[in-house]
Design an enzyme around this catalytic site. Structure first.
Site, PDB file in Angstrom:
ATOM      1  N   LYS A 139       7.919   6.997   2.090  1.00  0.00           N
ATOM      2  CA  LYS A 139       7.902   5.701   1.406  1.00  0.00           C
ATOM      3  C   LYS A 139       8.566   4.612   2.238  1.00  0.00           C
ATOM      4  CE  LYS A 139       6.225   4.878  -1.789  1.00  0.00           C
ATOM      5  NZ  LYS A 139       4.760   4.569  -1.910  1.00  0.00           N
ATOM      6  N   ASP A 177       1.230  -0.525  -5.966  1.00  0.00           N
ATOM      7  CA  ASP A 177       1.994  -0.626  -4.707  1.00  0.00           C
ATOM      8  C   ASP A 177       1.475  -1.763  -3.826  1.00  0.00           C
ATOM      9  OD1 ASP A 177      -0.315   0.708  -4.049  1.00  0.00           O
ATOM     10  OD2 ASP A 177       0.671   2.545  -3.380  1.00  0.00           O
ATOM     11  N   TYR A 210       4.500   4.814   4.847  1.00  0.00           N
ATOM     12  CA  TYR A 210       3.858   3.793   4.003  1.00  0.00           C
ATOM     13  C   TYR A 210       4.781   2.590   3.937  1.00  0.00           C
ATOM     14  CZ  TYR A 210       0.522   7.282   2.385  1.00  0.00           C
ATOM     15  OH  TYR A 210      -0.468   8.232   2.338  1.00  0.00           O
ATOM     16  N   ARG A 239       8.556  14.028  -1.842  1.00  0.00           N
ATOM     17  CA  ARG A 239       7.801  14.370  -0.633  1.00  0.00           C
ATOM     18  C   ARG A 239       8.722  14.265   0.584  1.00  0.00           C
ATOM     19  NH1 ARG A 239       2.953  10.137  -1.459  1.00  0.00           N
ATOM     20  NH2 ARG A 239       4.672   9.050  -2.464  1.00  0.00           N
ATOM     21  N   HIS A 260       3.377  -0.944   2.585  1.00  0.00           N
ATOM     22  CA  HIS A 260       2.922  -1.819   1.487  1.00  0.00           C
ATOM     23  C   HIS A 260       3.628  -3.171   1.512  1.00  0.00           C
ATOM     24  CE1 HIS A 260       0.713   1.533  -0.162  1.00  0.00           C
ATOM     25  NE2 HIS A 260       1.791   2.276  -0.175  1.00  0.00           N
ATOM     26  N   GLU A 281      -0.858   3.093   5.518  1.00  0.00           N
ATOM     27  CA  GLU A 281      -1.980   2.643   4.680  1.00  0.00           C
ATOM     28  C   GLU A 281      -2.944   1.715   5.396  1.00  0.00           C
ATOM     29  OE1 GLU A 281       1.183   1.770   4.155  1.00  0.00           O
ATOM     30  OE2 GLU A 281       1.319  -0.395   3.836  1.00  0.00           O
TER      31      GLU A 281
HETATM   32  C1  PYR Z   1       2.103   6.795  -1.831  1.00  0.00           C
HETATM   33  O1  PYR Z   1       1.445   7.827  -1.820  1.00  0.00           O
HETATM   34  O2  PYR Z   1       3.220   6.740  -2.358  1.00  0.00           O
HETATM   35  C2  PYR Z   1       1.577   5.617  -1.213  1.00  0.00           C
HETATM   36  O3  PYR Z   1       2.300   4.668  -1.036  1.00  0.00           O
HETATM   37  C3  PYR Z   1       0.180   5.575  -0.839  1.00  0.00           C
END
Ligand code: PYR
Length: 363
Positions: A74, A269, A93, A15, A95, A117
């Site tokens: 990420k 995650d 993101y 991505r 996490h 998130e």
């Molecule tokens: C992802 O789509 O990789 C997330 O961390 C939500």
């Protein structure tokens, strides 16, 4: 403002932070956007597409990170830690509950870390997580169906069965966004589907949504144990925003499954919700077997369908990226409560309670 879009470096992460059309909106608003060469190639967006959109394509990650606002997908990987510095606004993101080392680097380097998130609207929905939860949920069923094939080490079960032969049984723990999407695909495949959730209101909604297509069950330890034991595929889909996920499926429950069963931990995650998903796997080495059960614990499931995922992500992040670029970090967050909830680190502190609690920081 200078905005940067680097190429993702996580394993098989194809991505990219913004589509050319998102970049074009920033350029039209007077911002300069630096896109690292080939950043979009995994999502079928070429450097030429970004140049046409008005971006400056740069040859190195160093140049893409040398900006005021860095937009990616990420959490920064270890090779990217040297780019983290005071004054940088990082929108991605994160996490952090599952990433103590990264949290420390963000705090020590005084980065303003805004986590997709935990951006949260007044109705408690998570607009920047939802599309990826939808994708991960839908994919979890199709991935599970694949690993149930004997070629992949599974039990050799077709989830939908055929006339005269039993269907496969799917248990989904968590009836939120990803669990619901997993159920839609499992029902579409004609599997025998059970969803467990803690909220009676949500169970009622699911029951009304799916009718006789699913069995809904209150998420008690006994119900989880019974349902897991009889399942071919178990999907873990619980999310507590920002926090470490509780280990609702125990090792004993996994031992009770038949060999060749499959578990998919969408919550990995945030630390994972199976006692036996004690490590994160990657797209190029996605599974391991424990107690005879195939465990799939890839943390970036949507990265496997990057074209769909990039467009879905860019659709929802763009208004927030525009606000950050147009107004700057402080004013954008002061003006928008949902965005302010995304701030996980700022000025050398952890600023999101669930993350601070999970990692032992003062809040
Ligand atoms: C992802 O789509 O990789 C997330 O961390 C939500």
């Amino acid at each position: 403002m200078k905005v940067g879009i680097p190429k993702e470096v996580k394993n098989n992460e194809n991505r990219v932070g913004l589509t050319p059309s998102g970049v074009n909106a920033l350029v039209d608003a007077g911002h300069t956007v630096y896109v690292e060469t080939n950043a979009g190639i995994g999502s079928q967006f070429t450097d030429a597409d970004y140049i046409d959109a008005g971006a400056t394509v740069v040859n190195s990650a160093t140049e893409a990170w040398d900006v005021d606002l860095l937009v990616k997908v990420k959490e920064p990987q270890a090779s990217e830690y040297p780019f983290l510095r005071e004054g940088l606004n990082l929108f991605t993101y994160l996490h952090l509950a599952a990433e103590p080392k990264l949290a420390k680097v963000l705090v020590d380097s005084k980065v303003n870390g805004i986590a997709y998130e935990t951006v949260q609207l007044a109705d408690r929905s998570l607009p920047l997580l939802t599309p990826m939860s939808e994708i991960a949920g839908r994919m979890s069923t199709q991935i599970g169906a694949q690993y149930l094939q004997s070629f992949y080490g599974g039990k050799g079960i077709l989830l939908g069965g055929v006339p005269g032969v039993q269907k496969g049984k799917v248990t989904i723990v968590g009836g939120g966004v990803s669990g619901t999407e997993a159920a839609k695909i499992a029902i579409g495949l004609r599997a025998d589907v059970t969803i467990l959730d803690l909220s009676p209101t949500r169970l009622k909604e699911l029951s009304e949504m799916f009718g006789s297509g699913v069995q809904t069950l209150m998420s008690t330890k006994a119900n989880i144990a019974e349902s897991v034991k009889n399942s071919d595929l178990v999907i873990g889909a619980v999310l507590i925003p920002g926090a470490a996920t509780p280990k609702l499926v125990t090792e004993e429950m996994i031992k009770s499954m038949q060999p060749g069963g499959v578990v998919i931990d969408i919550a990995i995650d945030q630390g994972g919700m199976f006692e036996t998903t004690d490590r994160i796997t990657t797209h190029d080495d996605a599974t391991y077997v424990k107690h005879g059960v195939i465990h799939y614990a890839v943390a970036n499931i949507p990265g496997a369908v990057p074209r769909t995922s990039t467009m879905a992500l860019s659709n929802v992040t763009l208004p927030y990226v525009m606000a950050l670029a147009n107004k700057g970090f402080e004013k954008a967050c002061n003006d928008n409560e949902a965005l302010a909830k995304g701030v996980n680190t700022a000025q050398g502190h952890v600023t999101y309670k669930a993350v601070a609690d999970a990692l032992g920081y003062d809040f």
